[in-house]
Design an enzyme around this catalytic site. Structure first.
Site, PDB file in Angstrom:
ATOM      1  N   CYS A  56       0.842  -1.187   0.000  1.00 51.21           N
ATOM      2  CA  CYS A  56       0.000   0.000   0.000  1.00 51.21           C
ATOM      3  C   CYS A  56       0.891   1.256   0.000  1.00 51.21           C
ATOM      4  O   CYS A  56       1.770   1.367  -0.845  1.00 51.21           O
ATOM      5  CB  CYS A  56      -0.970  -0.047   1.170  1.00 51.21           C
ATOM      6  SG  CYS A  56      -2.326   1.153   1.085  1.00 51.21           S
TER       7      CYS A  56
ATOM      8  N   HIS B 260      -7.067  -4.824  -3.592  1.00 51.03           N
ATOM      9  CA  HIS B 260      -6.118  -4.128  -2.740  1.00 51.03           C
ATOM     10  C   HIS B 260      -5.974  -4.881  -1.424  1.00 51.03           C
ATOM     11  O   HIS B 260      -6.932  -5.455  -0.913  1.00 51.03           O
ATOM     12  CB  HIS B 260      -6.616  -2.699  -2.470  1.00 51.03           C
ATOM     13  CG  HIS B 260      -5.609  -1.817  -1.829  1.00 51.03           C
ATOM     14  ND1 HIS B 260      -4.512  -1.326  -2.507  1.00 51.03           N
ATOM     15  CD2 HIS B 260      -5.518  -1.336  -0.559  1.00 51.03           C
ATOM     16  CE1 HIS B 260      -3.787  -0.581  -1.690  1.00 51.03           C
ATOM     17  NE2 HIS B 260      -4.380  -0.565  -0.502  1.00 51.03           N
TER      18      HIS B 260
ATOM     19  N   ASP C 245      -7.886  -3.652  -8.005  1.00 53.73           N
ATOM     20  CA  ASP C 245      -7.568  -2.657  -6.977  1.00 53.73           C
ATOM     21  C   ASP C 245      -8.042  -1.278  -7.436  1.00 53.73           C
ATOM     22  O   ASP C 245      -7.468  -0.700  -8.366  1.00 53.73           O
ATOM     23  CB  ASP C 245      -6.063  -2.641  -6.740  1.00 53.73           C
ATOM     24  CG  ASP C 245      -5.630  -1.667  -5.641  1.00 53.73           C
ATOM     25  OD1 ASP C 245      -6.484  -0.905  -5.140  1.00 53.73           O
ATOM     26  OD2 ASP C 245      -4.436  -1.680  -5.293  1.00 53.73           O
TER      27      ASP C 245
END
Length: 246
Positions: free
Chosen positions: A125, A214, A183
């Site tokens: 991330c 994600h 994502d």
């Protein structure tokens, strides 16, 4: 390998940075991986990821990425309150302060007993973004960047407006990008922008797009893909073993 775990408080220009250190218990000369977390800092899933990497023969340093903005030891919950606080921190901290954190971590790693002096970076991330950003430092010989947010938009705050994508040409090590096709944080157009920059600058990179959402590496929650996560660990270990054990 059996591993051990300890903490270090590393001085940076913006304050003390609590850093969690995982390493093989057996004495030896091992490379170091700086492992950058999500916005939530060192949660239990991040700690388990660091332990997995360390057990393959690496020192792993997990810094508190927003140490200036929170009391030492802060861990945010995977809920709306934690997400809001983490995002607030993300939009507050300047990229240059992340850069100075990386410098401090590299200096620490290079002086670490039992380290062979070679350093890589990995993250998920925003941590994927920070691993990429760390690769702008020539001391970082390899970076493994998982679903890195905000690279394509160049939107994280900066004191001098020095775009992360614009600086891609400065990367000297090898970078492995991994993206989830499902994502929403990094849509197809964003991935294409990054891929085009990789081709244009001629950096040494690997590119992988997988059918995943994600945070598919996080072993809590309904987006976790254990089989895919295992494959990513193997790819990361292969990259770091090749680039950091020379």
């Amino acid at each position: 390998m059996v591993i051990t775990h300890q903490t270090h408080d590393i001085k940076t220009p913006t304050g003390v940075m609590r850093t969690y250190h995982y390493q093989p218990a057996e004495q030896g000369s091992y490379p170091c991986i700086i492992f950058y977390s999500e916005i939530f800092q060192q949660t239990a899933p991040i700690a388990r990821s660091a332990a997995i990497l360390a057990s393959h023969g690496f020192h792993v340093l997990v810094p508190e990425v927003f140490h200036e903005l929170n009391p030492i030891g802060t861990v945010l919950a995977y809920d709306d309150e934690g997400k809001d606080k983490g995002n607030e921190d993300k939009w507050t901290k300047q990229l240059e302060h992340h850069d100075s954190d990386t410098l401090a971590l590299v200096d620490f790693a290079e002086q670490l007993a039992g380290c062979n002096g070679h350093v890589g970076a990995m993250g998920v991330c925003i941590g994927g973004h920070l691993a990429y950003r760390a690769a702008l430092n020539p001391a970082i010989k390899a970076a493994f960047c998982l679903y890195a947010t905000d690279i394509h938009s160049d939107s994280l705050p900066s004191e001098i407006g020095n775009g992360t994508l614009e600086r891609m040409k400065d990367i000297q090590g090898e970078v492995h990008f991994v993206w989830g096709k499902q994502d929403p944080h990094v849509p197809m157009e964003g991935r294409l922008r990054i891929y085009t920059s990789c081709q244009r600058t001629g950096i040494n990179f690997q590119w992988q797009e997988v059918n995943a959402q994600h945070a598919f590496m996080r072993d809590e929650g309904d987006r976790y893909d254990a089989a895919l996560a295992m494959s990513m660990y193997q790819d990361a270990v292969a990259l770091f073993s090749r680039c950091l054990t020379l």
